[in-house]
Design a protein around this motif. Structure first.
Motif, PDB file in Angstrom:
ATOM      1  N   PHE A   1     -17.642   2.009  -7.305  1.00  0.00           N
ATOM      2  CA  PHE A   1     -17.977   1.081  -8.382  1.00  0.00           C
ATOM      3  C   PHE A   1     -19.496   1.032  -8.548  1.00  0.00           C
ATOM      4  O   PHE A   1     -20.006   0.975  -9.647  1.00  0.00           O
ATOM      5  N   ASP A   2     -20.192   1.066  -7.412  1.00  0.00           N
ATOM      6  CA  ASP A   2     -21.654   1.152  -7.396  1.00  0.00           C
ATOM      7  C   ASP A   2     -21.996   2.635  -7.263  1.00  0.00           C
ATOM      8  O   ASP A   2     -21.696   3.256  -6.244  1.00  0.00           O
ATOM      9  N   ASP A   3     -22.627   3.237  -8.268  1.00  0.00           N
ATOM     10  CA  ASP A   3     -22.863   4.682  -8.290  1.00  0.00           C
ATOM     11  C   ASP A   3     -23.641   5.210  -7.090  1.00  0.00           C
ATOM     12  O   ASP A   3     -23.526   6.382  -6.747  1.00  0.00           O
ATOM     13  N   ASP A   4     -24.437   4.387  -6.417  1.00  0.00           N
ATOM     14  CA  ASP A   4     -25.249   4.843  -5.282  1.00  0.00           C
ATOM     15  C   ASP A   4     -24.481   4.849  -3.968  1.00  0.00           C
ATOM     16  O   ASP A   4     -24.963   5.391  -2.977  1.00  0.00           O
ATOM     17  N   ALA A   5     -23.305   4.259  -3.929  1.00  0.00           N
ATOM     18  CA  ALA A   5     -22.566   4.130  -2.670  1.00  0.00           C
ATOM     19  C   ALA A   5     -21.888   5.440  -2.288  1.00  0.00           C
ATOM     20  O   ALA A   5     -21.509   6.240  -3.140  1.00  0.00           O
ATOM     21  N   VAL A   6     -21.745   5.633  -0.970  1.00  0.00           N
ATOM     22  CA  VAL A   6     -20.977   6.738  -0.406  1.00  0.00           C
ATOM     23  C   VAL A   6     -20.006   6.102   0.574  1.00  0.00           C
ATOM     24  O   VAL A   6     -20.415   5.358   1.466  1.00  0.00           O
ATOM     25  N   ILE A   7     -18.712   6.383   0.422  1.00  0.00           N
ATOM     26  CA  ILE A   7     -17.690   5.729   1.249  1.00  0.00           C
ATOM     27  C   ILE A   7     -16.960   6.802   2.048  1.00  0.00           C
ATOM     28  O   ILE A   7     -16.453   7.775   1.496  1.00  0.00           O
ATOM     29  N   ALA A   8     -16.913   6.605   3.363  1.00  0.00           N
ATOM     30  CA  ALA A   8     -16.336   7.587   4.283  1.00  0.00           C
ATOM     31  C   ALA A   8     -14.811   7.524   4.282  1.00  0.00           C
ATOM     32  O   ALA A   8     -14.219   6.476   4.010  1.00  0.00           O
ATOM     33  N   PRO A   9     -14.163   8.669   4.627  1.00  0.00           N
ATOM     34  CA  PRO A   9     -12.703   8.680   4.733  1.00  0.00           C
ATOM     35  C   PRO A   9     -12.205   7.676   5.776  1.00  0.00           C
ATOM     36  O   PRO A   9     -12.866   7.428   6.782  1.00  0.00           O
ATOM     37  N   GLY A  10     -11.046   7.085   5.510  1.00  0.00           N
ATOM     38  CA  GLY A  10     -10.456   6.104   6.416  1.00  0.00           C
ATOM     39  C   GLY A  10     -10.865   4.674   6.119  1.00  0.00           C
ATOM     40  O   GLY A  10     -10.295   3.730   6.658  1.00  0.00           O
ATOM     41  N   THR A  11     -11.842   4.485   5.256  1.00  0.00           N
ATOM     42  CA  THR A  11     -12.323   3.142   4.909  1.00  0.00           C
ATOM     43  C   THR A  11     -11.346   2.484   3.943  1.00  0.00           C
ATOM     44  O   THR A  11     -10.842   3.102   3.020  1.00  0.00           O
ATOM     45  N   ARG A  12     -11.099   1.194   4.173  1.00  0.00           N
ATOM     46  CA  ARG A  12     -10.280   0.417   3.231  1.00  0.00           C
ATOM     47  C   ARG A  12     -11.199  -0.078   2.117  1.00  0.00           C
ATOM     48  O   ARG A  12     -12.268  -0.611   2.393  1.00  0.00           O
ATOM     49  N   VAL A  13     -10.762   0.131   0.895  1.00  0.00           N
ATOM     50  CA  VAL A  13     -11.555  -0.263  -0.262  1.00  0.00           C
ATOM     51  C   VAL A  13     -10.716  -1.102  -1.215  1.00  0.00           C
ATOM     52  O   VAL A  13      -9.485  -1.088  -1.161  1.00  0.00           O
ATOM     53  N   GLN A  14     -11.394  -1.803  -2.090  1.00  0.00           N
ATOM     54  CA  GLN A  14     -10.759  -2.650  -3.106  1.00  0.00           C
ATOM     55  C   GLN A  14     -10.884  -1.954  -4.455  1.00  0.00           C
ATOM     56  O   GLN A  14     -11.965  -1.470  -4.810  1.00  0.00           O
ATOM     57  N   VAL A  15      -9.814  -1.879  -5.199  1.00  0.00           N
ATOM     58  CA  VAL A  15      -9.849  -1.281  -6.534  1.00  0.00           C
ATOM     59  C   VAL A  15     -10.435  -2.317  -7.492  1.00  0.00           C
ATOM     60  O   VAL A  15      -9.896  -3.398  -7.675  1.00  0.00           O
ATOM     61  N   MET A  16     -11.556  -1.961  -8.092  1.00  0.00           N
ATOM     62  CA  MET A  16     -12.243  -2.871  -9.004  1.00  0.00           C
ATOM     63  C   MET A  16     -11.841  -2.645 -10.465  1.00  0.00           C
ATOM     64  O   MET A  16     -11.815  -3.574 -11.259  1.00  0.00           O
ATOM     65  N   GLU A  17     -11.542  -1.374 -10.788  1.00  0.00           N
ATOM     66  CA  GLU A  17     -11.235  -1.022 -12.168  1.00  0.00           C
ATOM     67  C   GLU A  17     -10.541   0.332 -12.171  1.00  0.00           C
ATOM     68  O   GLU A  17     -10.722   1.132 -11.258  1.00  0.00           O
ATOM     69  N   ILE A  18      -9.755   0.565 -13.209  1.00  0.00           N
ATOM     70  CA  ILE A  18      -9.143   1.883 -13.406  1.00  0.00           C
ATOM     71  C   ILE A  18      -9.661   2.413 -14.741  1.00  0.00           C
ATOM     72  O   ILE A  18      -9.535   1.751 -15.767  1.00  0.00           O
ATOM     73  N   ARG A  19     -10.270   3.605 -14.709  1.00  0.00           N
ATOM     74  CA  ARG A  19     -10.724   4.254 -15.929  1.00  0.00           C
ATOM     75  C   ARG A  19     -10.002   5.574 -16.044  1.00  0.00           C
ATOM     76  O   ARG A  19     -10.263   6.499 -15.266  1.00  0.00           O
ATOM     77  N   GLY A  20      -9.088   5.657 -16.973  1.00  0.00           N
ATOM     78  CA  GLY A  20      -8.278   6.869 -17.111  1.00  0.00           C
ATOM     79  C   GLY A  20      -7.426   7.031 -15.881  1.00  0.00           C
ATOM     80  O   GLY A  20      -6.602   6.184 -15.565  1.00  0.00           O
ATOM     81  N   ALA A  21      -7.633   8.157 -15.158  1.00  0.00           N
ATOM     82  CA  ALA A  21      -6.885   8.403 -13.925  1.00  0.00           C
ATOM     83  C   ALA A  21      -7.788   8.273 -12.707  1.00  0.00           C
ATOM     84  O   ALA A  21      -7.474   8.790 -11.636  1.00  0.00           O
ATOM     85  N   THR A  22      -8.906   7.570 -12.849  1.00  0.00           N
ATOM     86  CA  THR A  22      -9.872   7.409 -11.759  1.00  0.00           C
ATOM     87  C   THR A  22      -9.986   5.942 -11.386  1.00  0.00           C
ATOM     88  O   THR A  22     -10.179   5.083 -12.251  1.00  0.00           O
ATOM     89  N   ALA A  23      -9.881   5.696 -10.069  1.00  0.00           N
ATOM     90  CA  ALA A  23     -10.053   4.326  -9.581  1.00  0.00           C
ATOM     91  C   ALA A  23     -11.510   4.110  -9.201  1.00  0.00           C
ATOM     92  O   ALA A  23     -12.083   4.913  -8.471  1.00  0.00           O
ATOM     93  N   LEU A  24     -12.093   3.041  -9.711  1.00  0.00           N
ATOM     94  CA  LEU A  24     -13.432   2.642  -9.290  1.00  0.00           C
ATOM     95  C   LEU A  24     -13.251   1.644  -8.161  1.00  0.00           C
ATOM     96  O   LEU A  24     -12.609   0.600  -8.351  1.00  0.00           O
ATOM     97  N   VAL A  25     -13.817   1.985  -6.979  1.00  0.00           N
ATOM     98  CA  VAL A  25     -13.547   1.194  -5.785  1.00  0.00           C
ATOM     99  C   VAL A  25     -14.829   0.668  -5.167  1.00  0.00           C
ATOM    100  O   VAL A  25     -15.922   1.178  -5.420  1.00  0.00           O
ATOM    101  N   SER A  26     -14.671  -0.354  -4.359  1.00  0.00           N
ATOM    102  CA  SER A  26     -15.792  -0.962  -3.639  1.00  0.00           C
ATOM    103  C   SER A  26     -15.321  -1.363  -2.266  1.00  0.00           C
ATOM    104  O   SER A  26     -14.154  -1.710  -2.068  1.00  0.00           O
ATOM    105  N   GLU A  27     -16.244  -1.304  -1.294  1.00  0.00           N
ATOM    106  CA  GLU A  27     -15.892  -1.685   0.084  1.00  0.00           C
ATOM    107  C   GLU A  27     -15.749  -3.178   0.205  1.00  0.00           C
ATOM    108  O   GLU A  27     -16.306  -3.957  -0.467  1.00  0.00           O
TER     109      GLU A  27
END
Length: 141
Positions: A115-141
């Motif tokens: 959701f924040d373009d500068d973030a990098v999220i590692a595999p295995g991390t639980r994230v919250q879905v903030m928005e869906i754009r098309g077939a892409t989920a925008l997520v945040s930790e």
């Protein structure tokens, strides 16, 4: 024509009027007229049926209208499609950065971006879905 038939016609007219409007104002009168029709069919006179109509109509109006108004003000709680996924928790299956990534969401793998373009999220991390754009989920930790 019998008196109970007239009361039944009045009940149908009020019920039809209620269907045409959305205010839940005529339904109590339809209920009152239906009860008056039953009382008249049992052999009561016009005056007694009229009093029953008034009493039942007022009781139904006072008792049921506040309940109906509360239900009409409730927001719709049923979300379907991608709107139902917003707010859900997902697990990162492929590192997520501004170039993309993937999450497992509701048993399916979705492409994802932070959701924040500068973030990098590692595999295995639980994230919250903030928005869906098309077939892409925008997520945040």
């Amino acid at each position: 024509m019998d008196q109970w038939v007239l009361w039944l016609i009045v009940a149908v007219v009020f019920a039809a009027g209620e269907v045409m409007t959305a205010g839940f104002f005529l339904a109590p009168f339809a209920i009152g007229a239906a009860v008056a029709a039953a009382v008249a069919a049992a052999g009561a006179g016009f005056v007694l049926a009229g009093l029953v109509f008034l009493a039942v109509s007022i009781a139904a109006l006072v008792g049921l209208r506040p309940i109906a108004r509360r239900h009409m003000r409730l927001p719709s709680q049923l979300r379907t499609g991608t709107a139902a996924l917003v707010g859900q928790t997902a697990v990162v299956v492929e590192e997520i950065s501004h170039t993309g990534g993937a999450v497992k969401l509701e048993g399916e793998v979705w492409t994802a971006r932070p959701f924040d373009d500068d973030a990098v999220i590692a595999p295995g991390t639980r994230v919250q879905v903030m928005e869906i754009r098309g077939a892409t989920a925008l997520v945040s930790e």
